[in-house]
Design a protein around this motif. Structure first.
Motif, short mmCIF file in Angstrom:
data_model
loop_
_atom_site.label_atom_id
_atom_site.label_comp_id
_atom_site.label_asym_id
_atom_site.label_seq_id
_atom_site.Cartn_x
_atom_site.Cartn_y
_atom_site.Cartn_z
N UNK A 93 0.90 -1.13 0.11
CA UNK A 93 0.00 0.08 0.03
C UNK A 93 0.88 1.40 -0.06
N UNK A 94 1.94 1.31 0.89
CA UNK A 94 2.79 2.52 1.02
C UNK A 94 4.11 2.01 1.31
N UNK A 95 5.36 2.51 0.90
CA UNK A 95 6.59 2.33 1.19
C UNK A 95 7.07 2.81 2.67
N UNK A 96 7.67 1.71 3.34
CA UNK A 96 8.15 1.87 4.71
C UNK A 96 9.09 3.09 4.66
N UNK A 97 9.00 4.43 4.70
CA UNK A 97 10.16 5.11 4.35
C UNK A 97 10.31 6.28 5.57
N UNK A 98 9.43 5.89 6.59
CA UNK A 98 9.86 6.56 8.20
C UNK A 98 8.78 7.74 8.21
N UNK A 99 7.94 7.93 7.15
CA UNK A 99 6.97 9.02 7.55
C UNK A 99 6.22 9.10 8.63
N UNK A 100 5.84 7.79 9.10
CA UNK A 100 4.85 7.83 10.27
C UNK A 100 5.72 8.01 11.47
N UNK A 101 6.95 7.61 11.78
CA UNK A 101 7.54 7.85 12.77
C UNK A 101 7.97 9.56 13.05
N UNK A 102 8.27 9.95 11.63
CA UNK A 102 8.68 11.40 11.66
C UNK A 102 7.50 12.20 11.82
N UNK A 103 6.34 11.85 11.71
CA UNK A 103 5.29 12.85 12.03
C UNK A 103 5.11 12.73 13.81
N UNK A 104 5.11 11.45 14.21
CA UNK A 104 5.05 11.13 15.64
C UNK A 104 6.14 11.85 16.23
N UNK A 105 7.17 11.64 15.83
CA UNK A 105 8.55 12.47 16.41
C UNK A 105 8.16 13.84 16.60
N UNK A 106 7.81 14.48 15.58
CA UNK A 106 7.55 15.93 15.87
C UNK A 106 6.46 16.35 16.64
N UNK A 107 5.32 15.40 16.82
CA UNK A 107 4.55 15.83 18.16
C UNK A 107 5.13 15.65 19.31
N UNK A 108 5.89 14.42 19.53
CA UNK A 108 6.44 13.90 20.55
C UNK A 108 7.57 14.94 20.98
N UNK A 109 8.35 15.51 20.20
CA UNK A 109 9.42 16.42 20.60
C UNK A 109 8.66 17.84 21.03
N UNK A 110 7.40 18.07 20.63
CA UNK A 110 6.76 19.32 21.13
C UNK A 110 6.42 19.08 22.47
N UNK A 111 5.71 17.80 22.59
CA UNK A 111 5.22 17.57 23.94
C UNK A 111 6.53 17.32 25.10
N UNK A 112 7.52 17.04 24.67
CA UNK A 112 8.73 17.10 25.69
C UNK A 112 9.16 18.31 25.86
N UNK A 113 9.16 19.39 24.88
CA UNK A 113 9.58 20.69 25.22
C UNK A 113 8.52 21.23 26.37
N UNK A 114 7.30 20.93 26.13
CA UNK A 114 6.37 21.59 27.09
C UNK A 114 6.44 20.93 28.38
N UNK A 115 7.02 19.62 28.49
CA UNK A 115 7.15 19.14 29.73
C UNK A 115 8.25 19.64 30.35
N UNK A 116 9.29 19.60 29.89
CA UNK A 116 10.74 20.12 30.31
C UNK A 116 10.57 21.71 30.60
N UNK A 117 9.65 22.60 29.91
CA UNK A 117 9.43 23.95 30.36
C UNK A 117 8.69 23.96 31.84
N UNK A 118 8.13 22.85 32.40
CA UNK A 118 7.28 22.90 33.68
C UNK A 118 8.38 22.70 34.77
N UNK A 119 9.39 22.04 34.51
CA UNK A 119 10.36 21.60 35.54
C UNK A 119 11.29 22.60 36.11
#
Length: 119
Positions: A93-119
């Motif tokens: 259906x679609x090549x395994x080219x890392x697009x799913x992980x890249x999209x998730x990582x973008x969100x996860x990186x933003x969440x980590x920055x938000x959590x880090x700013x509260x500490x």
């Protein structure tokens, strides 16, 4: 992160923004993919279990649900999304080219920055 990854993989989120659950992400699989075959492949080949749709509506036959309630780590999210991308590749259906992980990582990186700013 789960929602972003699923969308990047070509799945359509069932619930609109603002109505999505914090405990499960439901998505419609792309045309041409049998949900049961997709779920079986995820389980047997990658050790990942996703639920199917519920109810009697015709759309329930086209849905997968990814749970993220309780002690779910970023690694768990990455594992599920990686497996979904690999399975879609195996189903031609679609090549395994890392697009799913890249999209998730973008969100996860933003969440980590938000959590880090509260500490």
């Amino acid at each position: 992160a789960t929602a972003a990854g699923l969308q990047a993989a070509g799945l359509t989120l069932l619930a609109r923004e603002g109505y999505r659950s914090a405990t499960v992400t439901a998505a419609v699989v792309p045309d041409g993919i049998a949900v049961e075959d997709f779920r079986k492949l995820l389980s047997s080949r990658f050790g990942v279990v996703v639920a199917g749709g519920r109810g009697q509506a015709k759309i329930s036959e086209r849905i997968v649900r990814v749970g993220h309630l309780g002690a779910v780590t970023q690694g768990d999210i990455v594992q599920v999304l990686w497996a979904i991308e690999q399975a879609l590749d195996e189903l031609d259906h679609a090549p395994a080219d890392g697009r799913t992980l890249a999209a998730a990582q973008s969100v996860l990186a933003g969440a980590s920055e938000t959590v880090g700013s509260r500490n």
